[in-house]
Design an enzyme around this catalytic site. Structure first.
Site, PDB file in Angstrom:
ATOM      1  N   THR A 268      13.182  -7.985 -10.579  1.00  0.00           N
ATOM      2  CA  THR A 268      12.281  -9.447 -10.794  1.00  0.00           C
ATOM      3  C   THR A 268      11.083  -9.480  -9.677  1.00  0.00           C
ATOM      4  O   THR A 268      11.070  -9.367  -8.506  1.00  0.00           O
ATOM      5  CB  THR A 268      13.357 -10.360 -10.183  1.00  0.00           C
ATOM      6  OG1 THR A 268      14.694  -9.760 -11.458  1.00  0.00           O
ATOM      7  CG2 THR A 268      12.958 -11.571 -10.525  1.00  0.00           C
TER       8      THR A 268
ATOM      9  N   HIS B 184      -1.489  -7.805   2.698  1.00  0.00           N
ATOM     10  CA  HIS B 184      -1.142  -8.432   4.070  1.00  0.00           C
ATOM     11  C   HIS B 184      -2.616  -7.910   4.660  1.00  0.00           C
ATOM     12  O   HIS B 184      -2.684  -8.649   5.908  1.00  0.00           O
ATOM     13  CB  HIS B 184       0.363  -7.459   4.755  1.00  0.00           C
ATOM     14  CG  HIS B 184       0.092  -6.562   5.283  1.00  0.00           C
ATOM     15  ND1 HIS B 184       0.025  -5.884   6.371  1.00  0.00           N
ATOM     16  CD2 HIS B 184       0.350  -5.471   4.700  1.00  0.00           C
ATOM     17  CE1 HIS B 184      -0.138  -4.714   6.708  1.00  0.00           C
ATOM     18  NE2 HIS B 184       0.119  -4.471   5.159  1.00  0.00           N
TER      19      HIS B 184
ATOM     20  N   ASN C 191      -8.940   3.421   7.754  1.00  0.00           N
ATOM     21  CA  ASN C 191      -8.403   2.616   8.910  1.00  0.00           C
ATOM     22  C   ASN C 191      -8.448   2.456  10.052  1.00  0.00           C
ATOM     23  O   ASN C 191      -7.796   1.542  10.561  1.00  0.00           O
ATOM     24  CB  ASN C 191      -6.131   2.284   8.765  1.00  0.00           C
ATOM     25  CG  ASN C 191      -5.959   4.090   8.716  1.00  0.00           C
ATOM     26  OD1 ASN C 191      -5.992   4.972   7.648  1.00  0.00           O
ATOM     27  ND2 ASN C 191      -4.577   3.885   9.248  1.00  0.00           N
TER      28      ASN C 191
ATOM     29  N   SER D 147      -2.940  -3.603  -0.277  1.00  0.00           N
ATOM     30  CA  SER D 147      -1.712  -4.404  -0.058  1.00  0.00           C
ATOM     31  C   SER D 147      -2.948  -5.377   0.725  1.00  0.00           C
ATOM     32  O   SER D 147      -3.699  -5.193   1.532  1.00  0.00           O
ATOM     33  CB  SER D 147      -1.453  -3.089   0.937  1.00  0.00           C
ATOM     34  OG  SER D 147      -0.844  -4.268   1.559  1.00  0.00           O
TER      35      SER D 147
ATOM     36  N   GLY E 164       0.858  -1.044   0.407  1.00  0.00           N
ATOM     37  CA  GLY E 164      -0.548   0.140   0.119  1.00  0.00           C
ATOM     38  C   GLY E 164      -0.086   1.595   0.244  1.00  0.00           C
ATOM     39  O   GLY E 164       0.495   2.071  -0.332  1.00  0.00           O
ATOM     40  N   THR E 165       2.195   0.401   0.556  1.00  0.00           N
ATOM     41  CA  THR E 165       2.900   2.268   1.128  1.00  0.00           C
ATOM     42  C   THR E 165       2.922   2.686   0.154  1.00  0.00           C
ATOM     43  O   THR E 165       3.143   3.897  -0.552  1.00  0.00           O
ATOM     44  CB  THR E 165       3.892   2.227   1.843  1.00  0.00           C
ATOM     45  OG1 THR E 165       3.155   2.051   3.085  1.00  0.00           O
ATOM     46  CG2 THR E 165       4.448   3.340   1.719  1.00  0.00           C
TER      47      THR E 165
ATOM     48  N   GLN F  21      -7.930  -0.518   3.070  1.00  0.00           N
ATOM     49  CA  GLN F  21      -8.486  -1.058   3.739  1.00  0.00           C
ATOM     50  C   GLN F  21      -9.543  -2.411   3.699  1.00  0.00           C
ATOM     51  O   GLN F  21     -10.758  -2.938   4.423  1.00  0.00           O
ATOM     52  CB  GLN F  21      -8.952   0.038   5.037  1.00  0.00           C
ATOM     53  CG  GLN F  21      -7.996   0.295   5.681  1.00  0.00           C
ATOM     54  CD  GLN F  21      -7.287  -0.340   7.117  1.00  0.00           C
ATOM     55  OE1 GLN F  21      -7.928  -1.940   7.239  1.00  0.00           O
ATOM     56  NE2 GLN F  21      -6.660  -0.118   7.592  1.00  0.00           N
TER      57      GLN F  21
ATOM     58  N   CYS G 217       0.344   2.251  12.830  1.00  0.00           N
ATOM     59  CA  CYS G 217       1.909   3.175  12.657  1.00  0.00           C
ATOM     60  C   CYS G 217       2.249   4.530  13.588  1.00  0.00           C
ATOM     61  O   CYS G 217       2.889   4.772  13.476  1.00  0.00           O
ATOM     62  CB  CYS G 217       1.124   3.824  11.386  1.00  0.00           C
ATOM     63  SG  CYS G 217       0.673   2.931   9.849  1.00  0.00           S
TER      64      CYS G 217
HETATM   65  N1  PLP Z   1      -3.574   2.682   3.176  1.00  0.00           N
HETATM   66  C1  PLP Z   1      -3.966   2.457   4.673  1.00  0.00           C
HETATM   67  C2  PLP Z   1      -5.472   2.960   5.070  1.00  0.00           C
HETATM   68  C3  PLP Z   1      -3.748   1.333   5.948  1.00  0.00           C
HETATM   69  O1  PLP Z   1      -4.109   1.549   6.353  1.00  0.00           O
HETATM   70  C4  PLP Z   1      -2.161   1.612   5.364  1.00  0.00           C
HETATM   71  C5  PLP Z   1      -1.325  -0.390   6.035  1.00  0.00           C
HETATM   72  O2  PLP Z   1      -1.573   0.196   7.570  1.00  0.00           O
HETATM   73  C6  PLP Z   1      -1.665   1.609   4.270  1.00  0.00           C
HETATM   74  C7  PLP Z   1      -1.841   2.287   3.302  1.00  0.00           C
HETATM   75  C8  PLP Z   1       0.032   1.226   4.124  1.00  0.00           C
HETATM   76  O3  PLP Z   1      -0.132  -0.535   3.309  1.00  0.00           O
HETATM   77  P1  PLP Z   1       1.420  -1.356   3.369  1.00  0.00           P
HETATM   78  O4  PLP Z   1       0.906  -1.389   4.898  1.00  0.00           O
HETATM   79  O5  PLP Z   1       1.402  -2.157   2.739  1.00  0.00           O
HETATM   80  O6  PLP Z   1       2.218  -0.318   3.025  1.00  0.00           O
END
Ligand code: PLP
Length: 383
Positions: free
Chosen positions: A244, A208, A158, A206, A78-79, A186, A331
């Site tokens: 890769t 996970h 989130n 994302s 996600g990041t 989310q 976070c």
């Molecule tokens: N965006 C949202 C709304 C999230 O909740 C999160 C993770 O907490 C992220 C982005 C970041 O995702 P990743 O952990 O895959 O980098």
């Protein structure tokens, strides 16, 4: 998830931070890692099965969000997807000092990408939210500038789980000729997603967060949208994101998403029974609390604020009982300051510090919810 071992039983109710990996996805990942070590770009026959897995995974993921396979670009999560969407939209026209519109309650991966672009000369407009954490589409309409290049509003928050009116926001953005991105990290795998119906240009996800592995995700990029590559190199991912490919993780992500989408309705019913059980238990014990976010929230997502309490203390007391919940977003854990989301929602002063986030996942049971409700009530009654 309820994990039992010989010493204790842990109740994991922090699925918005991350989800346990699906057993089938894990097994597939291990099998691929072990058997198919070749580089998927190589020309010999050892690589052929990997090319096929890559192709099929892209197709499976595309089908889950009603996209075309060539619109799915694999990223590290996600990041990265959020950084890519924001930064690449404005980098080419920095000298024109473009404007970015986002909301006040985005994840740091969006807010800090915007801040980085602001340091390079962009302007950033943050849309405020109402008391349930929703953006008002009319507010967006009023805030769009000629210089606005991209609008990014998350699909589901989130911290409080509020679902935004994405379709309207995308329509307004397009009517003004702007790009619309949504951070759906989310939401993907938890609520129905149809990129064509929503009309978004880009969407971040994302693995996970939907019972897939960590370190893998994707960015949906609408066919025809011109976007700068995120990583330059060997030409993988349609020349947009070189490197890769992590085929075992990609395949596991596709399987996890497919399974979550297949079981979505059933899971949502179970999760709403969990949240109901927990709320009922607190009410029966006459606990003074408010539920943050509106009715239209992610399934299994509860942000609760308790009067005259400290969320962090509640989280630690529950941890002593082997119950994992969060205070704000993961976070922000460890920070006692009130999160930017709760601040933007103007949660009443005497409640806001006593906020915890309980997020149930497909591994939780109604019993877990009852145990959390009883333990939380006892902790609050002793306070
Ligand atoms: N965006 C949202 C709304 C999230 O909740 C999160 C993770 O907490 C992220 C982005 C970041 O995702 P990743 O952990 O895959 O980098």
């Amino acid at each position: 998830m309820t994990a039992a071992n010989s010493l204790n039983k842990i109740i994991y109710a922090d699925n918005a931070a991350t989800t346990p990996i699906d057993e089938d996805a894990l097994n597939l990942m291990i099998e691929l890692q072990r058997k198919f070590f070749a580089n998927p770009s190589s020309a010999y026959k050892l690589s052929r099965p990997l090319k096929k897995v890559l192709l099929e995974s892209r197709e499976k993921i595309a089908a889950c969000i009603n996209a075309e396979p060539n619109e799915i670009i694999f990223t590290s999560g996600g990041t990265e997807s959020n950084n890519w969407a924001i930064k690449s939209s404005v980098l080419e026209i920095l000298s024109e000092r473009p404007n970015i519109i986002t909301s006040a309650i985005e994840h740091k991966a969006i807010l800090n990408s915007c801040a980085a672009m602001k340091n390079l000369g962009c302007t950033v407009t943050k849309l405020s939210v109402d008391k349930i954490g929703a953006v008002n589409p009319d507010d967006l309409r009023k805030k769009i500038l000629t210089k606005t290049k991209i609008i990014s509003v998350m699909l589901a928050n989130n911290e409080v789980g509020t679902i935004q009116p994405i379709k309207s926001l995308a329509e307004i953005s397009h009517a003004a000729g702007k790009i619309f991105h949504t951070d759906a990290v989310q939401a993907v795998g938890h609520i129905p997603i149809d990129v064509k119906f929503f009309g978004v240009d880009m969407l971040s996800a994302s693995a996970h967060k939907f019972n897939g592995p960590k370190g893998i995700g994707f960015l949906y990029i609408r066919d025809g949208l011109k976007i700068l590559p995120y990583l330059d190199g060997g030409g993988q991912e349609f020349n947009l994101r070189a490197g890769t490919e992590n085929i075992p993780a990609i395949a596991a992500m596709a399987l996890a998403l497919e399974k979550n989408c297949r079981d979505m309705q059933k899971t949502a019913e179970k999760l709403s029974a969990c949240t109901k059980n927990l709320i009922d238990s607190l009410r029966q014990n006459k606990i003074n609390f408010i539920i943050n976010g509106g009715e239209d929230r992610l399934p299994g997502h509860l942000s609760l604020s308790f009067k005259d309490c400290v969320g962090e203390t509640l989280m630690h007391r529950l941890d002593l009982k082997n119950i994992c919940v969060a205070t704000g977003s993961a976070c922000d854990a460890g920070q006692t300051k009130i999160s930017h989301v709760l601040k933007a929602m103007k949660i009443p002063e005497d409640y806001v510090r006593g906020t915890i986030r309980i997020t149930f996942g497909k591994g939780n049971s109604e019993d877990d919810a009852k145990i959390i409700g009883n333990n939380l009530s006892k902790i609050l009654q002793k306070k």
